[in-house]
Design an enzyme around this catalytic site. Structure first.
Site, PDB file in Angstrom:
ATOM      1  N   ASP A  36      34.772  41.141  51.617  1.00 51.38           N
ATOM      2  CA  ASP A  36      34.611  40.035  50.671  1.00 51.38           C
ATOM      3  C   ASP A  36      34.841  38.661  51.315  1.00 51.38           C
ATOM      4  OD1 ASP A  36      34.231  42.023  48.719  1.00 51.38           O
ATOM      5  OD2 ASP A  36      36.369  42.117  48.291  1.00 51.38           O
ATOM      6  N   GLU A 211      24.995  41.999  39.807  1.00 53.64           N
ATOM      7  CA  GLU A 211      26.055  43.017  39.762  1.00 53.64           C
ATOM      8  C   GLU A 211      27.431  42.364  39.815  1.00 53.64           C
ATOM      9  OE1 GLU A 211      25.411  46.320  39.599  1.00 53.64           O
ATOM     10  OE2 GLU A 211      27.469  47.037  39.717  1.00 53.64           O
TER      11      GLU A 211
HETATM   12  O1  FUB Z   1      36.654  44.357  47.360  1.00 48.86           O
HETATM   13  C1  FUB Z   1      36.735  44.815  46.034  1.00 48.86           C
HETATM   14  C2  FUB Z   1      35.431  44.599  45.333  1.00 48.86           C
HETATM   15  O2  FUB Z   1      34.366  45.214  46.027  1.00 48.86           O
HETATM   16  C3  FUB Z   1      35.008  43.154  45.250  1.00 48.86           C
HETATM   17  O3  FUB Z   1      35.722  42.454  44.286  1.00 48.86           O
HETATM   18  C4  FUB Z   1      33.555  43.312  45.000  1.00 48.86           C
HETATM   19  O4  FUB Z   1      32.810  42.127  45.201  1.00 48.86           O
HETATM   20  C5  FUB Z   1      33.197  44.396  45.971  1.00 48.86           C
HETATM   21  O5  FUB Z   1      32.957  43.876  47.248  1.00 48.86           O
END
Ligand code: FUB
Length: 458
Positions: A36, A211
């Site tokens: 992220d 998404e």
């Molecule tokens: O890293 C946890 C979750 O997975 C994030 O909040 C989303 O964007 C996905 O990458």
């Protein structure tokens, strides 16, 4: 971390069979799993804030966020952990995707965490430094709708109005106040129209491609919303608007599903005249959808401001500038490494640790100018020590100096050791190769080369 160390050692053994130029520079962090990415440019430095997938995570086991900085886009300084979910007294876990932004001399870090009383919510932490430490600005969540409050992205428009967007499966926004820790008006749910966010088929709950993981910014008068799209596995799409609050126009796919991660997460910046696209995949040894790694690619916008297609690479990006070896460089300045770990240093910042025989660090594009004459390193060792071999252009390349380190009485008992350097001229990749006996050899806080007078310097 051990897992990555061991697996990298295996992959290094294989890599000995291929030419040096094949070594990957994506992912940009190899010591831990990161996810992220949220890049931020401040005062000429590019920072990237990341999530941190714990070793062995099988379901987003994420306790803290990490920060890395660079001025050349290839050598990244590990700035440690600026924030953890435990900083928020009302949170019980899940340090998921966040974004940090500077305003009025302070840094505001928007993050989603799981609340003790249930459900994800958006918190805000504040610091006087881009690398933290950050503290909870409110003592309670900043924003919560009760439905998928994750993945905040923040942007301050030219007129000073700041916006916070977030959410999965919805896309919400609020207008932040000048103080950046409160908002005016109510939370708005963006209409996810197919004209705005593309058409998804075969999912009764979601008609559009949106998404999660929005990344909101403005460039040349156009507002961009870049996001993870399409469900599992995700790919990256984007929409644009002439207004910060829409309506949005779907503009297409930027990055298809690639790599060993079923999620992806974008971060986009312009830095020193170039455009960069950050994302994550599962490319490190042991990598998966829950043990991810941040990567970066350079790209050029099309003339009309639209995105080109961007693919994941292992080569990463070119250096913007060479590195000056004649200033103090943090030892945790790394383009690539094998086997080492990073820990908090008693002298401030971080140090390179858990170093064993054969481990190495590559620092790319070091400009030795007309020649280095000596090398200093700030080192500590609770064992009998080891050597720092200074090699050029490969881990087996020309040896230009060997700094030998004896025990200092503790892993945080720091001394400065020196050695002579011969044959380091011009621009080279520098390898710090650690050699010695069994077990852990030494820790390094910083290093610096010296030359004979300023004429010799780069
Ligand atoms: O890293 C946890 C979750 O997975 C994030 O909040 C989303 O964007 C996905 O990458």
């Amino acid at each position: 971390m051990k897992k990555i160390r061991n697996m990298l050692a295996i992959s290094f053994a294989f890599s000995l069979m291929i030419p040096e130029t094949c070594y990957a520079e994506n992912p940009i962090v190899q010591t831990i799993y990161t996810a992220d990415p949220a890049p931020m440019v401040y005062n000429g430095t590019c920072y990237v804030y990341t999530g941190h997938d714990e070793d062995g995570s099988t379901n987003y086991t994420m306790k803290d966020w990490r920060c890395y900085s660079t001025t050349d886009m290839v050598n990244w300084v590990d700035c440690g952990s600026p924030l953890s979910y435990s900083t928020f007294s009302w949170a019980k876990g899940d340090a998921w995707a966040g974004q940090c932004i500077p305003r009025n001399g302070k840094f505001y870090y928007y993050v989603p965490v799981n609340q003790k009383n249930g459900g994800m919510a958006i918190g805000v932490a504040v610091s006087d430094s881009p690398t933290g430490p950050f503290k909870d600005a409110l003592g309670h969540p900043l924003a919560s709708t009760g439905t998928g409050d994750i993945d905040p992205t923040v942007f301050i428009d030219d007129n000073g109005q700041a916006y916070l967007y977030w959410g999965n499966p919805n896309l919400f926004y609020v207008k932040l106040n000048q103080d950046m820790i409160s908002y005016s008006g109510s939370i708005v749910k963006v209409p996810l129209t197919t004209a705005g966010f593309g058409v998804r088929t075969g999912n009764a709950q979601r008609q559009t491609l949106y998404e999660e993981g929005p990344w909101f910014y403005k460039r040349n008068g156009m507002y961009y919303m870049v996001y993870a799209a399409g469900g599992i596995p995700e790919y990256i799409c984007y929409s644009t608007s002439t207004s910060p609050t829409g309506p949005w126009q779907y503009r297409g796919k930027i990055m298809s599903t690639q790599g060993r991660s079923f999620t992806n997460h974008p971060g986009v910046i312009d830095y020193k005249g170039k455009s960069y696209f950050f994302y994550h995949n599962g490319a490190l040894p042991g990598g998966s959808g829950f043990t991810r790694s941040v990567c970066v690619e350079e790209f050029k916008y099309n003339a009309d401001g639209t995105f080109p297609t961007i693919n994941m690479t292992t080569t990463g990006v070119s250096a913007i500038s060479n590195l000056n070896p004649y200033v103090k460089n943090e030892a945790e300045t790394i383009c690539m490494e094998s086997g080492i770990e990073i820990e908090k240093c008693s002298e401030g910042g971080q140090d390179v640790s858990y170093v064993e025989n054969g481990d190495w660090i590559k620092v790319k594009g070091v400009n030795f100018g007309s020649g280095a004459t000596s090398f200093n390193a700030r080192v500590a060792s609770a064992s009998s020590g080891g050597n720092i071999e200074l090699r050029l252009d490969s881990v087996t390349g020309t040896l230009v100096g060997t700094c030998s380190v004896q025990g200092t009485g503790g892993w945080q008992s720091w001394v400065t050791k020196s050695c002579n350097v011969n044959g380091a001229k011009g621009v080279h990749d520098l390898y710090l190769k650690f050699t010695g006996g069994n077990g852990y050899l030494l820790n390094v806080n910083w290093w610096q080369f010296n030359s004979n007078g300023s004429a010799n310097k780069m």
